[in-house]
Design an enzyme around this catalytic site. Sequence first.
Site, PDB file in Angstrom:
ATOM      1  N   ARG A   1      18.884  50.241  69.446  1.00  0.00           N
ATOM      2  CA  ARG A   1      18.136  51.383  69.984  1.00  0.00           C
ATOM      3  C   ARG A   1      17.424  50.879  71.229  1.00  0.00           C
ATOM      4  O   ARG A   1      17.992  50.829  72.298  1.00  0.00           O
ATOM      5  CB  ARG A   1      17.187  51.939  68.916  1.00  0.00           C
ATOM      6  CG  ARG A   1      16.569  53.285  69.268  1.00  0.00           C
ATOM      7  CD  ARG A   1      15.582  53.737  68.193  1.00  0.00           C
ATOM      8  NE  ARG A   1      14.487  52.793  68.031  1.00  0.00           N
ATOM      9  CZ  ARG A   1      13.315  52.865  68.670  1.00  0.00           C
ATOM     10  NH1 ARG A   1      13.089  53.855  69.511  1.00  0.00           N
ATOM     11  NH2 ARG A   1      12.370  51.961  68.491  1.00  0.00           N
ATOM     12  N   LYS A   2      16.156  50.426  71.078  1.00  0.00           N
ATOM     13  CA  LYS A   2      15.439  49.913  72.249  1.00  0.00           C
ATOM     14  C   LYS A   2      15.438  48.390  72.281  1.00  0.00           C
ATOM     15  O   LYS A   2      15.476  47.786  73.344  1.00  0.00           O
ATOM     16  CB  LYS A   2      14.002  50.407  72.241  1.00  0.00           C
ATOM     17  CG  LYS A   2      13.825  51.780  72.819  1.00  0.00           C
ATOM     18  CD  LYS A   2      12.352  51.972  73.165  1.00  0.00           C
ATOM     19  CE  LYS A   2      12.110  53.319  73.792  1.00  0.00           C
ATOM     20  NZ  LYS A   2      10.673  53.544  73.992  1.00  0.00           N
TER      21      LYS A   2
ATOM     22  N   HIS B   1      19.214  43.135  51.988  1.00  0.00           N
ATOM     23  CA  HIS B   1      17.845  43.624  52.191  1.00  0.00           C
ATOM     24  C   HIS B   1      17.026  43.499  50.898  1.00  0.00           C
ATOM     25  O   HIS B   1      15.869  43.907  50.879  1.00  0.00           O
ATOM     26  CB  HIS B   1      17.848  45.123  52.503  1.00  0.00           C
ATOM     27  CG  HIS B   1      18.340  45.514  53.864  1.00  0.00           C
ATOM     28  ND1 HIS B   1      18.203  44.743  54.985  1.00  0.00           N
ATOM     29  CD2 HIS B   1      18.943  46.667  54.283  1.00  0.00           C
ATOM     30  CE1 HIS B   1      18.708  45.400  56.026  1.00  0.00           C
ATOM     31  NE2 HIS B   1      19.163  46.560  55.631  1.00  0.00           N
TER      32      HIS B   1
END
Length: 273
Positions: free
Chosen positions: A236-237, A99
């Site tokens: 998650r979604k 990252h």
Amino acid sequence: MSTIKERGITFPADVVTRSNLELMKTFDIRDDDIMLVTYPKTGTWWIHQVVKQILASEGIQDEKYLGDFPNLLEFTIPGKGPIVELFKTAPSPRVLATHVPVEFLPSGLLGSKAKTVVLMRNPKDTAVSTFKFWQKVPEVKTPESWDSFVEQYLAGDCPWGPFYDHVLGFWKLKDHHNILFLKYEDMKKDLPAEVRKLSSFLGRPLSEEAVQAVVGATQFDSMNKTVGQKNGLWTRKGIIGDWKNHFSDEQSRAFDDQYRDRLSNTGLEFEFE
Ligand code: A3P
């Protein structure tokens, strides 16, 4: 969350140490390394699984020892040590991920033949995903409310640095021949096309059957069953536009203003739905 600050960038101290960041700078890159770069919550596990599956279709198994921990180069795995150390002896081809902002990359990366894939996602969905993640992870000090989080995010007070500094830092390298830029939204809209693009970039073009196998293993429902089951943190979604369920009109305008300020005339743009 206890943090460290290195060259103006905040990192979570429980997983990223100064010494890891130092070791990363001098980490020896091999020409057949694959480096995956993401800002947090933009699809790190997803792109990693896609690359793993592309390699798997050639019978290459990714390293096993990382378990359900993200294999970010700057991390220390509790009980196992810094990933930079573990990777030194890992078999080729190594799938590395990080990252970190561009100035923290291993210094030999961009001059090598290694392939770098930079995955980006629109800042509104990234913000929602970050907020939800912070609520789930006990080590992170959860913001008091969504509203205070939005202010913090707009101010750029985020681990791994502000969103725009991060994406623009990499975007400066958009013409580098060993870097491929992908977007979460494109993967969501046409995963087979992005898998084809990625596999050709990696020099490992796939048959149509193999593309479909990679897609089958890495679409959201599949990953929700595999990676998602590990600890409930990594899926998650998995949609574009969840921000609409969270942003007030005013917050949305503030994000739009910042988007225009930072990205106009850069050629970098994102889809929000
Ligand atoms: P949401 O929180 O919006 O659902 P990271 O791996 O960088 O932490 O990113 C996490 C985000 O990627 C989460 O977004 C997660 O649901 C989403 N994601 C993970 N696998 C995905 C997949 N196969 N398809 C779409 N989104 C995925």
